[in-house]
Design a protein around this motif. Structure first.
Motif, short mmCIF file in Angstrom:
data_model
loop_
_atom_site.label_atom_id
_atom_site.label_comp_id
_atom_site.label_asym_id
_atom_site.label_seq_id
_atom_site.Cartn_x
_atom_site.Cartn_y
_atom_site.Cartn_z
N CYS A 31 -57.23 78.63 16.51
CA CYS A 31 -57.38 77.42 17.34
C CYS A 31 -57.54 77.78 18.80
CB CYS A 31 -56.16 76.51 17.17
SG CYS A 31 -56.02 75.76 15.54
N ARG A 32 -56.76 78.76 19.24
CA ARG A 32 -56.86 79.18 20.63
C ARG A 32 -58.21 79.83 20.92
NH1 ARG A 32 -53.76 83.80 24.19
NH2 ARG A 32 -55.41 83.87 25.71
N ALA A 33 -58.64 80.73 20.02
CA ALA A 33 -59.91 81.43 20.23
C ALA A 33 -61.08 80.45 20.30
CB ALA A 33 -60.13 82.44 19.12
N HIS A 34 -61.01 79.38 19.52
CA HIS A 34 -62.11 78.41 19.47
C HIS A 34 -61.80 77.13 20.26
CE1 HIS A 34 -64.37 80.80 16.58
NE2 HIS A 34 -63.23 81.02 15.94
N LYS A 35 -60.69 77.18 21.05
CA LYS A 35 -60.32 76.10 21.97
C LYS A 35 -60.22 74.72 21.29
CE LYS A 35 -61.93 78.27 26.24
NZ LYS A 35 -62.06 79.61 25.71
N ASN A 36 -59.63 74.72 20.09
CA ASN A 36 -59.39 73.45 19.39
C ASN A 36 -57.96 73.01 19.72
OD1 ASN A 36 -58.81 71.39 17.49
ND2 ASN A 36 -60.33 72.22 16.07
N ILE A 37 -57.81 72.29 20.83
CA ILE A 37 -56.49 71.93 21.35
C ILE A 37 -55.76 70.98 20.40
CG2 ILE A 37 -55.23 71.00 23.32
CD1 ILE A 37 -56.81 73.56 23.87
N LYS A 38 -56.47 70.03 19.85
CA LYS A 38 -55.84 69.04 18.98
C LYS A 38 -55.18 69.71 17.77
CE LYS A 38 -56.76 64.68 16.56
NZ LYS A 38 -57.78 63.66 16.20
N MET A 39 -55.92 70.59 17.11
CA MET A 39 -55.36 71.27 15.94
C MET A 39 -54.24 72.23 16.36
SD MET A 39 -57.23 73.44 12.87
CE MET A 39 -58.25 72.08 12.34
N ALA A 40 -54.41 72.86 17.53
CA ALA A 40 -53.40 73.80 18.02
C ALA A 40 -52.06 73.10 18.23
CB ALA A 40 -53.85 74.45 19.32
N GLU A 41 -52.09 71.90 18.76
CA GLU A 41 -50.85 71.14 18.98
C GLU A 41 -50.19 70.80 17.64
OE1 GLU A 41 -51.51 68.76 23.16
OE2 GLU A 41 -52.53 67.97 21.38
N LEU A 42 -51.00 70.43 16.66
CA LEU A 42 -50.47 70.11 15.34
C LEU A 42 -49.82 71.32 14.70
CD1 LEU A 42 -50.26 68.08 12.95
CD2 LEU A 42 -52.49 68.91 12.18
N VAL A 43 -50.51 72.47 14.80
CA VAL A 43 -49.99 73.70 14.21
C VAL A 43 -48.73 74.16 14.93
CG1 VAL A 43 -50.50 76.12 13.71
CG2 VAL A 43 -52.26 74.40 13.37
N SER A 44 -48.70 73.97 16.26
CA SER A 44 -47.53 74.41 17.04
C SER A 44 -46.27 73.68 16.60
CB SER A 44 -47.76 74.20 18.53
OG SER A 44 -47.75 72.81 18.86
N GLU A 45 -46.42 72.42 16.19
CA GLU A 45 -45.27 71.67 15.70
C GLU A 45 -44.71 72.33 14.43
OE1 GLU A 45 -46.29 67.60 15.08
OE2 GLU A 45 -46.94 67.27 17.15
N LYS A 46 -45.60 72.79 13.57
CA LYS A 46 -45.18 73.49 12.35
C LYS A 46 -44.44 74.78 12.69
CE LYS A 46 -47.20 70.77 9.25
NZ LYS A 46 -46.42 70.04 8.20
N LEU A 47 -44.99 75.50 13.68
CA LEU A 47 -44.38 76.77 14.09
C LEU A 47 -42.98 76.56 14.64
CD1 LEU A 47 -47.48 78.42 15.82
CD2 LEU A 47 -46.41 79.18 13.70
N LEU A 48 -42.83 75.55 15.48
CA LEU A 48 -41.53 75.27 16.10
C LEU A 48 -40.52 74.78 15.06
CD1 LEU A 48 -42.72 73.60 19.42
CD2 LEU A 48 -41.66 75.84 19.16
#
Length: 686
Positions: free
Chosen positions: A493-510
């Motif tokens: 997500c970071r490499a392809h600058k997909n912020i919306k998906m990155a935020e969703l995934v970060s919630e899973k990580l946390l």
């Protein structure tokens, strides 16, 4: 805790105590057949039987043994219990268990000696279930076990983890009157140690007569090893100091236990106190230091071992080569390889795999390939190490070809081989090929994918920008994705600058690991890349509130046989001022080549000039500057880094390789980057 003896003696007759006049020694294979029935004692008077007995003992292959057996049958000597016992014993030592079982099953008179030979052979070949089954068969045949039976049955019970059966056996041993035999006593304690029943192990030891304790050093060694195994170093030390006599094995066992529990200082102290050291002593130290992450010290001790004139064994060599691989100490690895050549040592499966792995992980993939091709005996480990080497260096074509050669050689791939293949495809963007391998693993070879396999498929899709597919894949996994699997998607997500998906995934990580720094650092990097500095600051404050710290980056570099380590922002090196001046010179020259510091890799919203300073202290850049200062022109520079290289360092390395006309090989946590003439082998696909 009640006395174990009283517990097991209920409704039994008093146990007899067997005496022993010598220190405990394990019986030799041939001793199983001693003291047998009349047919055995008479065999010593029969020249033909004596001749066959001698032939069996000198047999080196199963084919030879079968030929001798055929001659025994032709001469109608198969009724000889001595010869049959020897046939079973030798076939077991040749690892021909089916043949040993066949001999046993065709024997009409199944004596104690036949059962003992078979049970021992099954146990020593790790056929624990069969060993226990034949012990039960022995009881059904009303053959009474003796002091040579129980030790191997106890070992099989421990190997199977059968605690309850172990307790029953202990009771039978007491009833049979052999509980104070040294061999049996040690085996009882060893069984309880392996079952991690230290209470029972200590009680058996405490209830042992002083004669057992004074005669059997092994009894103490086994118990000390057990205490170390469960982390009770205080009790282990107490036992070690109370020993009436210590041998080298006592010291080695305790030092090994200390190493496994991470007490390196005490282990080294005891090692220095040893008056006599054997190859096991040195191997324990080398392997222990390497396992605990002190690879430089491990190599130092290995070469010191050679200086004192001791010949290393396979484990010593594998441990030393592993230490070289961990820190990229190629020169040290070459010295070890030269030791093989100079001393005429033949590569076996273990040492060949370790040598190939060392060269591959130290950045010299061509030498790894050369050793691999020269290795005559290759097992699945050797092949997988070579495929991994090609994969991590970015040569997916060679990895696939190596895999095909393995298949043609008749060796079937395992789960590790498929991990290497998926890695090769991921690093080269071969998405469809990687997905085919994943399907083949499951459907063609019936190998159940592990979390690592699923994570690599997520990485494979994510790197290629197929983020929606990666998300669907991770949601459909039959096992719950872990932190690393979600982290692979987050990186994409970071490499392809997909912020919306990155935020969703970060919630899973946390949710999975709220204290893990990666969750916060990844999200900060994503926000920083698109200039959302308020969100960066919010994440940074959240890190502080959760008391989360970012893991520091460090790098190793070997110069003139000496390994140097650097930490991000390192100013402790004795030549720090020179290193930073050299780095300024490199950056200045790179700017003339068109290099611009990629400040998007810095987390905080600070001035551009400050960001450049922050980037300038990355450990791999400090290592690069040091190498350019201390090596001659044209020398290949090899750097090992514990984290993934950032985009800015990647760009600078390309420029530095062009300016210095050198090859720079950088190994990060994911793969190798070969920088040459201003280009990287990864093709910027990383």
């Amino acid at each position: 805790m009640k006395s174990l003896r009283l517990l097991f003696e209920r409704n039994s007759s008093p146990a007899k105590t067997t005496s022993s006049s010598s220190k405990f020694k394990r019986p030799k294979p041939s001793s199983i057949s001693n003291g047998s029935d009349s047919s055995q004692s008479s065999s010593s008077q029969d020249p033909l039987k004596t001749h066959f007995s001698s032939l069996i003992k000198s047999t080196e292959t199963t084919l030879q043994l079968r030929q001798i057996h055929a001659q025994i049958l032709r001469r109608h000597l198969s009724s000889s219990a001595n010869l049959t016992t020897l046939l079973i014993s030798v076939s077991s030592s040749l690892k021909s268990i089916p043949y040993a079982l066949s001999i046993f099953n065709h024997s009409h008179h199944k004596s104690l000696f036949l059962f003992n030979a078979l049970i021992r052979g099954l146990t020593e070949n790790s056929h624990f279930q069969s060993s226990v089954s034949h012990f039960l068969l022995m009881l059904r045949h009303r053959v009474r076990p003796d002091k040579l039976t129980y030790p191997f049955v106890l070992k099989s019970v421990a190997g199977l983890g059968l605690r309850f059966l172990g307790l029953i056996l202990h009771g039978r041993i007491i009833k049979s009157g052999v509980e104070f035999d040294s061999f049996v006593r040690v085996s009882l304690v060893e069984m309880y140690v392996k079952l991690e029943e230290m209470g029972f192990a200590l009680q058996v030891f405490d209830e042992s007569p002083e004669r057992n304790k004074s005669e059997s050093i092994l009894l103490w060694n086994v118990l000390i090893n057990g205490c170390c195994k469960v982390g009770d170093l205080e009790k282990a030390m107490e036992l070690f100091e109370a020993m009436p006599e210590r041998n080298i094995g006592s010291w080695n066992s305790f030092i090994n236990g200390l190493m496994k529990n991470g007490d390196l200082n005490k282990a080294m102290q005891l090692f220095d106190e040893m008056k006599e050291k054997d190859v096991v002593s040195w191997t324990t130290i080398v392997n222990g230091l390497s396992q605990n992450g002190d690879h430089q010290k491990a190599l130092s001790m290995f070469f010191k071992m050679l200086e004192v004139g001791l010949r290393p064994n396979d484990l010593t060599l594998v441990s030393a080569l592993s230490a070289c691989a961990k820190i990229g100490a190629l020169e040290a690895g070459v010295r070890i390889h030269n030791y093989f050549v100079e001393n005429g040592l033949q590569l076996n499966k273990a040492t060949a795999a370790a040598l190939v792995d060392m060269y591959a992980k130290c950045g010299n993939i061509l030498s790894a390939s050369k050793v691999f091709e020269e290795t005559k005996e290759k097992d699945i480990r050797t092949w997988s190490v070579m495929i991994w080497g090609w994969a991590t260096h970015g040569f997916y074509g060679q990895a696939i070809r190596c895999f095909k050669k393995m298949m043609f050689s008749g060796i079937k791939p395992d789960a590790v081989v498929f991990l290497a293949l998926l890695t090769a495809c991921s690093h080269s963007g071969q998405v469809d090929l990687g997905l085919n391998f994943f399907d083949s693993m499951r459907f063609d070879y019936s190998i159940e994918p592990t979390m690592k396999h699923y994570t690599l498929v997520v990485d494979l899709l994510g790197r290629a920008g197929r983020l929606d597919e990666a998300m669907k894949f991770i949601q459909r996994m039959p096992i719950s994705p872990d932190f690393v699997a979600w982290g692979a998607l987050f990186c994409a997500c970071r490499a392809h600058k997909n912020i919306k998906m990155a935020e969703l995934v970060s919630e899973k990580l946390l949710q999975l690991e709220p204290k893990h720094p990666g969750s916060y650092v990844f999200l900060s990097n994503v926000y920083a890349a698109v200039g959302r500095w308020e969100d960066v600051e919010r994440v940074r404050m959240l890190m502080q509130n959760q008391a989360v710290g970012k893991d520091p980056g460090w790098s190793y570099i070997e110069v003139n046989g000496q390994v140097h380590s650097f930490v991000a922002g390192d100013h402790d090196h004795k030549r720090a001022r020179e290193i930073y001046l050299k780095l300024e010179e490199i950056v200045s020259g790179a700017r003339e080549q068109g290099y611009m510091p990629e400040t998007g890799w810095v987390l905080h919203n600070i001035e551009e000039e400050e960001k450049e300073d922050a980037l300038g202290s990355h450990s791999e850049k400090l290592g690069l500057a040091f190498a350019l200062m201390n090596t001659s022109p044209g020398t290949t520079i090899r750097i090992v880094k514990n984290l993934r290289v950032c985009g800015d360092c990647h760009s600078l390395m390309k420029c530095a390789s062009k300016m210095s006309q050198r090859e720079i090989i950088l190994r990060d946590i994911k793969r190798f980057h070969h920088f040459k003439y201003g280009v990287c082998s990864c093709g910027d696909y990383w």
